[in-house]
Design a protein around this motif. Structure first.
Motif, PDB file in Angstrom:
ATOM      1  N   THR A  26       0.837  -1.201   0.000  1.00  8.64           N
ATOM      2  CA  THR A  26       0.000   0.000   0.000  1.00  8.64           C
ATOM      3  C   THR A  26       0.871   1.250   0.000  1.00  8.64           C
ATOM      4  OG1 THR A  26      -1.766  -1.164   1.139  1.00  8.64           O
ATOM      5  CG2 THR A  26      -1.821   1.216   1.244  1.00  8.64           C
ATOM      6  N   ASP A  29       2.454   1.669  -3.445  1.00  7.77           N
ATOM      7  CA  ASP A  29       1.446   2.134  -4.400  1.00  7.77           C
ATOM      8  C   ASP A  29       1.143   3.617  -4.185  1.00  7.77           C
ATOM      9  OD1 ASP A  29       1.296  -0.441  -5.403  1.00  7.77           O
ATOM     10  OD2 ASP A  29      -0.583  -0.920  -4.374  1.00  7.77           O
ATOM     11  N   SER A  30       1.032   4.028  -2.927  1.00 13.24           N
ATOM     12  CA  SER A  30       0.764   5.434  -2.607  1.00 13.24           C
ATOM     13  C   SER A  30       1.905   6.321  -3.085  1.00 13.24           C
ATOM     14  CB  SER A  30       0.570   5.626  -1.097  1.00 13.24           C
ATOM     15  OG  SER A  30      -0.583   4.973  -0.652  1.00 13.24           O
ATOM     16  N   GLU A  33       1.740   6.655  -6.823  1.00 13.63           N
ATOM     17  CA  GLU A  33       0.591   7.489  -7.184  1.00 13.63           C
ATOM     18  C   GLU A  33       0.894   8.975  -6.946  1.00 13.63           C
ATOM     19  OE1 GLU A  33      -4.185   7.038  -6.359  1.00 13.63           O
ATOM     20  OE2 GLU A  33      -2.821   6.607  -4.709  1.00 13.63           O
ATOM     21  N   LEU A  34       1.566   9.283  -5.835  1.00 13.76           N
ATOM     22  CA  LEU A  34       1.918  10.674  -5.537  1.00 13.76           C
ATOM     23  C   LEU A  34       2.979  11.200  -6.501  1.00 13.76           C
ATOM     24  CD1 LEU A  34       1.785  10.470  -1.684  1.00 13.76           C
ATOM     25  CD2 LEU A  34       0.447  12.033  -3.120  1.00 13.76           C
ATOM     26  N   ALA A  37       1.195  12.036  -9.657  1.00 11.30           N
ATOM     27  CA  ALA A  37       0.416  13.268  -9.514  1.00 11.30           C
ATOM     28  C   ALA A  37       1.325  14.489  -9.595  1.00 11.30           C
ATOM     29  CB  ALA A  37      -0.344  13.264  -8.192  1.00 11.30           C
ATOM     30  N   SER A  87      -7.211  12.526  -5.883  1.00 10.52           N
ATOM     31  CA  SER A  87      -7.574  12.096  -4.531  1.00 10.52           C
ATOM     32  C   SER A  87      -6.362  11.679  -3.701  1.00 10.52           C
ATOM     33  CB  SER A  87      -8.583  10.950  -4.589  1.00 10.52           C
ATOM     34  OG  SER A  87      -8.015   9.839  -5.235  1.00 10.52           O
ATOM     35  N   CYS A  88      -5.290  11.262  -4.345  1.00  7.09           N
ATOM     36  CA  CYS A  88      -4.107  10.823  -3.608  1.00  7.09           C
ATOM     37  C   CYS A  88      -3.454  11.955  -2.810  1.00  7.09           C
ATOM     38  CB  CYS A  88      -3.088  10.177  -4.543  1.00  7.09           C
ATOM     39  SG  CYS A  88      -2.329  11.290  -5.726  1.00  7.09           S
ATOM     40  N   SER A  90      -4.604  13.683  -0.559  1.00  2.00           N
ATOM     41  CA  SER A  90      -4.940  13.579   0.860  1.00  2.00           C
ATOM     42  C   SER A  90      -3.875  12.783   1.619  1.00  2.00           C
ATOM     43  CB  SER A  90      -6.312  12.939   1.048  1.00  2.00           C
ATOM     44  OG  SER A  90      -6.300  11.610   0.578  1.00  2.00           O
ATOM     45  N   LYS A  91      -3.111  11.964   0.929  1.00  2.00           N
ATOM     46  CA  LYS A  91      -2.080  11.144   1.565  1.00  2.00           C
ATOM     47  C   LYS A  91      -0.864  11.962   1.982  1.00  2.00           C
ATOM     48  CE  LYS A  91      -3.667   7.141  -0.892  1.00  2.00           C
ATOM     49  NZ  LYS A  91      -3.501   6.246  -1.999  1.00  2.00           N
ATOM     50  N   THR A  92      -0.718  13.184   1.459  1.00  2.00           N
ATOM     51  CA  THR A  92       0.437  13.995   1.850  1.00  2.00           C
ATOM     52  C   THR A  92       0.374  14.365   3.328  1.00  2.00           C
ATOM     53  OG1 THR A  92      -0.588  16.069   1.129  1.00  2.00           O
ATOM     54  CG2 THR A  92       0.819  14.912  -0.472  1.00  2.00           C
ATOM     55  N   TYR A  98       5.576  11.021   2.048  1.00  2.00           N
ATOM     56  CA  TYR A  98       4.514  11.152   1.055  1.00  2.00           C
ATOM     57  C   TYR A  98       4.602  12.487   0.318  1.00  2.00           C
ATOM     58  CZ  TYR A  98       2.500   6.963   3.008  1.00  2.00           C
ATOM     59  OH  TYR A  98       2.306   5.678   3.409  1.00  2.00           O
TER      60      TYR A  98
END
Length: 115
Positions: A26, A29-30, A33-34, A37, A87-88, A90-92, A98
């Motif tokens: 996870t 993957d995050s 994804e970041l 982005a 939407s990713c 929000s993970k920062t 991140y």
């Protein structure tokens, strides 16, 4: 393996190992994804040479000291450019690693998995 005849400590070790492996996937993957982005924002700005150095410096400082400010600056940039916010982002809020992945994408090379 016969789960009925397995001692409880083995079952717990297996469960913990599976949880750790899933969490690691996870996180990876995050991070990917970041990075993507960040790279996509770089492209929306016109490419790496058009990313304002002062903007990148501010992001770097905020990533070290204040994740909320980091995320707010990114969100403001998306809104100013009238871009859809991924939407990713929000993970920062989860921390330095991140936000760094997003920043690396913003100033970095094209991800290898993009054709």
């Amino acid at each position: 393996m016969d789960r009925i005849n397995t001692d409880p400590s083995t079952l717990v070790r297996d469960w913990i190992g599976n949880c750790v492996a899933e969490h690691r996937r996870t996180d990876e993957d995050s991070a990917a994804e970041l990075y993507l982005a960040g790279y996509q924002l770089q492209q929306a700005l016109g490419g790496r040479e058009h990313v304002n150095k002062e903007f990148a410096k501010q992001l770097q400082e905020h990533s070290l000291t204040n994740q909320k400010e980091f995320t707010q600056l990114i969100l403001t940039t998306y809104m100013d450019l009238d871009l859809t916010i991924p939407s990713c982002l929000s993970k920062t809020y989860r921390g330095y690693a991140y936000s760094q992945m997003f920043l690396l994408g913003l100033i970095g090379d094209k991800p290898k998995n993009l054709t």
